[in-house]
Design a protein around this motif. Structure first.
Motif, mmCIF file in Angstrom:
data_model
loop_
_atom_site.group_PDB
_atom_site.id
_atom_site.type_symbol
_atom_site.label_atom_id
_atom_site.label_comp_id
_atom_site.label_asym_id
_atom_site.label_seq_id
_atom_site.Cartn_x
_atom_site.Cartn_y
_atom_site.Cartn_z
ATOM 1 N N ARG A 288 0.843 -1.209 0.000
ATOM 2 C CA ARG A 288 0.000 0.000 0.000
ATOM 3 C C ARG A 288 0.876 1.256 0.000
ATOM 4 N N ARG A 289 1.971 1.231 0.744
ATOM 5 C CA ARG A 289 2.900 2.367 0.749
ATOM 6 C C ARG A 289 3.518 2.555 -0.624
ATOM 7 N N VAL A 290 3.974 1.461 -1.220
ATOM 8 C CA VAL A 290 4.599 1.540 -2.538
ATOM 9 C C VAL A 290 3.621 2.146 -3.545
ATOM 10 N N VAL A 291 2.373 1.689 -3.537
ATOM 11 C CA VAL A 291 1.371 2.211 -4.465
ATOM 12 C C VAL A 291 1.176 3.706 -4.257
ATOM 13 N N LEU A 292 1.030 4.125 -3.022
ATOM 14 C CA LEU A 292 0.825 5.554 -2.759
ATOM 15 C C LEU A 292 2.039 6.380 -3.157
ATOM 16 N N GLN A 293 3.233 5.902 -2.870
ATOM 17 C CA GLN A 293 4.442 6.629 -3.260
ATOM 18 C C GLN A 293 4.558 6.735 -4.780
ATOM 19 N N ARG A 294 4.283 5.654 -5.464
ATOM 20 C CA ARG A 294 4.381 5.667 -6.928
ATOM 21 C C ARG A 294 3.320 6.575 -7.544
ATOM 22 N N ARG A 295 2.099 6.508 -7.018
ATOM 23 C CA ARG A 295 1.042 7.382 -7.552
ATOM 24 C C ARG A 295 1.384 8.850 -7.333
ATOM 25 N N PRO B 77 11.562 9.244 6.990
ATOM 26 C CA PRO B 77 12.403 10.398 7.323
ATOM 27 C C PRO B 77 12.460 10.674 8.829
ATOM 28 N N ALA B 78 11.341 10.511 9.516
ATOM 29 C CA ALA B 78 11.336 10.759 10.964
ATOM 30 C C ALA B 78 12.262 9.786 11.692
ATOM 31 N N TYR B 79 12.323 8.547 11.231
ATOM 32 C CA TYR B 79 13.221 7.574 11.852
ATOM 33 C C TYR B 79 14.675 7.901 11.512
ATOM 34 N N ALA B 80 14.935 8.277 10.265
ATOM 35 C CA ALA B 80 16.295 8.659 9.865
ATOM 36 C C ALA B 80 16.787 9.836 10.705
ATOM 37 N N GLU B 81 15.896 10.767 11.009
ATOM 38 C CA GLU B 81 16.263 11.912 11.857
ATOM 39 C C GLU B 81 16.583 11.451 13.278
ATOM 40 N N GLN B 82 15.821 10.489 13.796
ATOM 41 C CA GLN B 82 16.104 9.951 15.129
ATOM 42 C C GLN B 82 17.483 9.297 15.151
ATOM 43 N N VAL B 83 17.810 8.562 14.093
ATOM 44 C CA VAL B 83 19.127 7.919 13.996
ATOM 45 C C VAL B 83 20.217 8.982 13.952
ATOM 46 N N ALA B 84 20.016 10.013 13.130
ATOM 47 C CA ALA B 84 21.015 11.084 12.986
ATOM 48 C C ALA B 84 21.260 11.807 14.314
ATOM 49 N N HIS C 48 -0.519 4.264 9.339
ATOM 50 C CA HIS C 48 -1.972 4.107 9.428
ATOM 51 C C HIS C 48 -2.570 3.424 8.204
ATOM 52 N N ILE C 49 -1.873 3.417 7.092
ATOM 53 C CA ILE C 49 -2.382 2.728 5.913
ATOM 54 C C ILE C 49 -1.635 1.431 5.637
ATOM 55 N N CYS C 50 -0.483 1.273 6.229
ATOM 56 C CA CYS C 50 0.323 0.063 6.043
ATOM 57 C C CYS C 50 0.338 -0.747 7.339
ATOM 58 N N GLY C 51 1.014 -0.245 8.321
ATOM 59 C CA GLY C 51 1.093 -0.939 9.610
ATOM 60 C C GLY C 51 2.114 -2.053 9.668
ATOM 61 N N GLY C 52 2.688 -2.421 8.531
ATOM 62 C CA GLY C 52 3.673 -3.497 8.535
ATOM 63 C C GLY C 52 3.045 -4.841 8.869
ATOM 64 N N SER C 53 3.783 -5.890 8.644
ATOM 65 C CA SER C 53 3.299 -7.229 8.974
ATOM 66 C C SER C 53 3.547 -7.501 10.448
ATOM 67 N N ARG C 54 2.501 -7.603 11.193
ATOM 68 C CA ARG C 54 2.619 -7.895 12.619
ATOM 69 C C ARG C 54 3.069 -9.337 12.818
ATOM 70 N N ALA D 116 7.562 5.242 13.595
ATOM 71 C CA ALA D 116 7.920 6.582 13.116
ATOM 72 C C ALA D 116 7.452 6.833 11.688
ATOM 73 N N CYS D 117 6.853 5.834 11.064
ATOM 74 C CA CYS D 117 6.517 5.912 9.646
ATOM 75 C C CYS D 117 5.236 6.699 9.392
ATOM 76 N N GLU D 118 5.312 7.590 8.415
ATOM 77 C CA GLU D 118 4.141 8.384 8.035
ATOM 78 C C GLU D 118 3.077 7.531 7.347
ATOM 79 N N PHE D 119 3.399 6.312 6.963
ATOM 80 C CA PHE D 119 2.441 5.410 6.318
ATOM 81 C C PHE D 119 1.876 4.379 7.297
#
Length: 187
Positions: free
Chosen positions: A34-41, A158-165, A130-136, A125-128
């Protein structure tokens, strides 16, 4: 085990196929599609290459949060055990002794699975989320915690990358290495 990058390539290939196939593309246990589809669209709209006549045939994508383990889905085994999915082997009761509707609505595990804000690591931290949720189920299989990040997703929010940085979080490889090692010694 297939790498997250391999999974990402397959999901992008499915998206490409969805633009020319005469059938809908639906994935099972790959909510990050679902994330891939939204990003590509989004990218296609920005580039002006989106053609409504060729909108990929992706069932349910882009219409709010999809169905995930315990969120819009419940699985009852042949023995009556109530699970969030057929892939997540954590029983929340049995239909012989528990009301299925009540378990789905009120059991702590189901409630946690429906709250994307409780996800950990990069999924949290992912902005997606709520629409993805990852595989639990995959998170549980790899780390022992169904709220952990999905180890098969290559996307780094990006929010996670910022936390790492800022030194507030481990890089993705270190993050999963610690969680998988912690789970393996218990298994």
């Amino acid at each position: 085990l297939t790498s997250p990058e391999d999974v990402e390539r397959v999901l992008h290939r499915l998206y490409d196929l969805s633009a020319i196939a005469s059938f809908d593309i639906k994935t099972t246990a790959a909510p990050h599609y679902r994330r891939v589809v939204l990003q590509r669209r989004r990218a296609e709209r920005r580039a002006g290459t989106s053609d409504e006549a060729l909108v990929p045939r992706t069932r349910g994508v882009g219409r709010g949060r999809g169905v995930n383990d315990g969120n819009g889905f419940v699985f009852v085994s042949h023995r009556g055990e109530i699970y969030p999915s057929g892939f997540l082997p954590l029983s929340a009761g049995n239909v012989r002794t528990h009301d299925l509707h009540e378990v789905y609505r009120t059991h702590e595990m189901f409630r946690a699975l429906r709250d994307a804000n409780r996800l950990r690591g990069k999924c949290g931290a992912c902005e997606f989320r709520h629409i993805c949720g990852g595989s639990r189920a995959r998170a549980y299989a790899m780390t022992g915690d169904y709220l952990e990040a999905d180890p098969s997703c290559a996307y780094v929010p990006p929010a996670y990358a910022e936390q790492v940085a800022r030194g507030e979080a481990d890089d993705v490889d270190t993050y999963f290495a610690r969680r998988v090692a912690g789970w393996e010694h218990l298994a």
